[in-house]
Design an enzyme around this catalytic site. Structure first.
Site, PDB file in Angstrom:
ATOM      1  CB  CYS A  16     -21.508  -9.855   3.870  1.00 32.25           C
ATOM      2  SG  CYS A  16     -23.215  -9.631   4.186  1.00 32.25           S
ATOM      3  CB  SER A  73      -0.925  -0.039   1.400  1.00 28.75           C
ATOM      4  OG  SER A  73      -1.681  -1.012   1.216  1.00 28.75           O
ATOM      5  CB  SER A  75       3.267  -6.459  -0.576  1.00 31.35           C
ATOM      6  OG  SER A  75       2.919  -6.674   0.806  1.00 31.35           O
TER       7      SER A  75
HETATM    8  C1  LIG Z   1      -2.915  -5.968  -5.765  1.00 31.85           C
HETATM    9  C2  LIG Z   1      -2.451  -5.572  -4.473  1.00 31.85           C
HETATM   10  N1  LIG Z   1      -1.918  -4.346  -4.307  1.00 31.85           N
HETATM   11  C3  LIG Z   1      -1.579  -3.658  -2.850  1.00 31.85           C
HETATM   12  C4  LIG Z   1      -1.886  -4.516  -1.678  1.00 31.85           C
HETATM   13  C5  LIG Z   1      -1.473  -3.917  -0.479  1.00 31.85           C
HETATM   14  O1  LIG Z   1      -0.339  -4.629  -0.072  1.00 31.85           O
HETATM   15  P1  LIG Z   1      -0.013  -4.556   1.649  1.00 31.85           P
HETATM   16  O2  LIG Z   1      -0.934  -5.335   2.513  1.00 31.85           O
HETATM   17  O3  LIG Z   1       1.353  -4.860   1.767  1.00 31.85           O
HETATM   18  O4  LIG Z   1      -0.174  -2.934   1.861  1.00 31.85           O
HETATM   19  C6  LIG Z   1      -2.399  -6.040  -1.963  1.00 31.85           C
HETATM   20  C7  LIG Z   1      -2.495  -6.765  -0.821  1.00 31.85           C
HETATM   21  O5  LIG Z   1      -3.324  -6.668  -0.182  1.00 31.85           O
HETATM   22  C8  LIG Z   1      -2.698  -6.309  -3.170  1.00 31.85           C
HETATM   23  O6  LIG Z   1      -3.065  -7.495  -3.523  1.00 31.85           O
END
Ligand SMILES: Cc1ncc(COP(=O)(O)O)c(C=O)c1O
Lengths: 395, 148
Positions: free
Chosen positions: A324, A71, A199
């Protein structure tokens, strides 16, 4: 039997990653910014990790910035390109309708600041078309950001082609590769990628650690102000142990990618083949352009949360894009983006498998999913109406 | 912490009175598939106006199933007037609580009971105050949702 089939949500920490990080949680606990040799040993671990990760994606170590996860990397990449564009009077950004919220919500914030956002259609198969990107490009386009692979339906986008187009048009190109890193080959040079997010916890490293790759020459804007860490682009004492684990995990995943894929694909294909036998079910997303482990299907007449709860009782961890489970009144924006009606999207199931899963576990899933779908349909007034022809089948 | 109370999970896992009543005296259906939950409630009413049996069919999440199940238990054996007094709050309390974003499921359960009673009144030609039978429009709720 316990079956963890939610690897797109998070993965277990591999033995290799755990062993690599342990020394940095115990005897090598120094701060990499400290001058003395003890601190500098932590710094060495950090820099080795940077080199290892760079090598996995064919980048230079100086192009790797550590973040708190996917993120943050997405936020920083987009904000940086936006600030750079704005300085040149460019305030238009191109992305897709089914990006992760880390991207979509950042874009929404920029929209409020006066940026214009174009979200491209991802079509019924969940794949962006190069022509659509080309048509959307304008004189004032500051950034194109298209995810490498979608987290819910697993479809892979034409990254190399979009990258080449952006390079030609001199527009920065970012890709959220959180679902691809460690699972598919990534070469930032060959794929013409300017910025890329990863990530750790999606490829067997701990949660809370990620990477922003940023090609040399593209200036980054800080999202977190602080000390001079990460060449002044991301303040905060580095999560050395997490970073070292992430490097070990990525290296391991990349070294074993072929064998992992060869193990995962037959399991995934069996899931698709067997679960498709359930009447009025539908596979979501193109199978041709797909990450190895993600299976997303809809079953008409039932609702996803009750499906997940029943699967949980039978030892299966999975996820769904129903309202949900999405935490809002609407089902997942990804399923709506590929054109599924709300009624159908509520009955979605995502199973995401990895190399730690076994064929016995797949057989267990194949045994319990049809039972649970049957049971819930038997309870469902919607299914009753579908059966009686009082409501048209949508799938 | 678990998402749901033990009581909710019990009613979800072992729903009481799930199914249909072929010769029902009243059938009520509320909710809509687009919003992800529909409840259909069947009632049998005797000559004294007592609900002798009640069954449900539900399309929806865990709490939708649990609230349907609980609502049937709460009204079986009750005179119609009393069943009409069933509040969503009573269903929530009987289930030892629901997460805030699931409260609407208990509202649906309350409304499903009232819809079944309304159908019973209609079939029998019993006069009633229409004010008493206003149901929430979930689609309407959708459009009021603010996103940020
Ligand atoms: C495509 C994608 N982008 C971003 C994220 C966010 O990553 P993080 O949980 O390390 O912040 C995720 C995971 O939840 C993801 O699947």
């Amino acid at each position: 039997m316990f079956v963890y089939a939610d690897n797109a949500a998070t993965t277990s920490v591999s033995k290799t990653a755990l062993e690599a990080m342990l020394p940095y949680l115990t005897e090598e606990f120094g701060n990499p910014s400290s001058l003395y040799a003890f601190g500098q040993r932590a710094k060495e671990g950090l820099e080795q990790a940077r080199e290892d990760i760079a090598r996995c994606i064919n980048a230079d170590a100086r192009e790797i910035y550590f973040t708190s996860g996917g993120s943050e990397a997405d936020n920083q990449a987009i904000i940086s390109a936006a600030r750079l564009g704005a300085r040149k009077g460019k305030k238009h950004i191109i992305s897709t309708a089914f990006e992760h919220h880390a991207v979509l919500h950042t874009l929404k914030k920029l929209e409020k600041e006066g940026f214009e956002i174009t979200l491209l259609d991802v079509h019924a198969d969940g794949v962006v078309r190069l022509e659509d990107v080309e048509k959307a490009i304008r004189e004032d386009t500051a950034l194109v950001t298209v995810m490498f692979a979608n987290n819910e339906i697993g479809t892979v986008q034409p990254i190399t082609e979009i990258g080449a187009l952006c390079r030609e048009k001199k527009i920065p190109f970012h890709t959220d590769a959180v679902q691809a890193a460690g699972h598919m080959p990534i070469d930032v040079k060959a794929m013409n990628i300017d910025m890329l997010s990863m990530s750790g916890h999606k490829f067997h490293a701990p949660k809370g650690v990620g990477v922003l790759y940023c090609r040399r020459g593209i200036p980054l804007t800080n999202v977190i102000e602080g000390g001079a860490q990460e060449r002044g682009r991301r303040g905060g004492t580095e999560n050395v142990a997490g970073i070292v684990a992430m490097a070990a995990a990525l290296k391991e995943s990349c070294e074993h990618m072929e064998e992992n894929t060869a193990k995962i694909i037959p399991m995934r294909d069996k899931l698709f083949a067997e679960l498709s036998k359930i009447p009025h079910s539908k596979i979501n997303g193109s199978l041709e352009h797909h990450v190895p482990g993600t299976v997303n299907m809809c079953f008409e007449g039932i609702e996803g949360e009750s499906l997940l709860l029943m699967l949980d009782d039978r030892g299966v961890c999975a996820s769904s894009g129903s309202a949900c489970t999405s935490g809002s009144l609407d089902p997942s924006h990804v399923l709506l983006a590929i054109g599924l009606p709300h009624e159908v999207a509520h009955g979605s199931l995502r199973l995401s498998i990895g190399e730690y899963n076994t064929m016995e576990q797949i057989d267990h899933i194949i045994e319990v999913v049809p039972q649970v779908v049957d049971y819930l349909r038997n309870m469902s007034p919607v299914w009753d109406e579908l059966q009686k022809g009082e409501r048209p089948h949508l799938i | 912490m678990a998402l749901y109370s033990e009581k909710v999970m019990d009613h979800f896992r072992n729903p009481r009175n799930m199914g249909k009543i072929d010769d029902a005296d009243g059938i009520g259906e509320v909710g809509n598939a687009k919003c992800g939950d529909i409840m259909r409630m069947y009632i049998k009413v005797d000559d004294e106006g007592v609900i002798t049996d009640c069954k449900f069919n539900t399309f929806g999440c865990g709490s939708a199933i649990a609230t349907s199940s609980m609502a049937t238990e709460l009204i079986i054996g009750k005179p119609i007037d009393e069943a009409l007094k069933l509040s969503n709050q009573a269903v929530v309390e009987a289930l030892d609580g629901l997460p805030v974003h699931k409260i609407h499921c208990s509202v649906l359960a309350e409304e499903a009971v009232r819809a079944a009673v309304k159908d019973y009144y209609d079939r029998r030609g019993i006069a009633y105050d229409p004010e008493q039978f206003q149901f929430t429009d979930e689609e309407e709720e959708h459009t009021h949702q603010t996103e940020d």
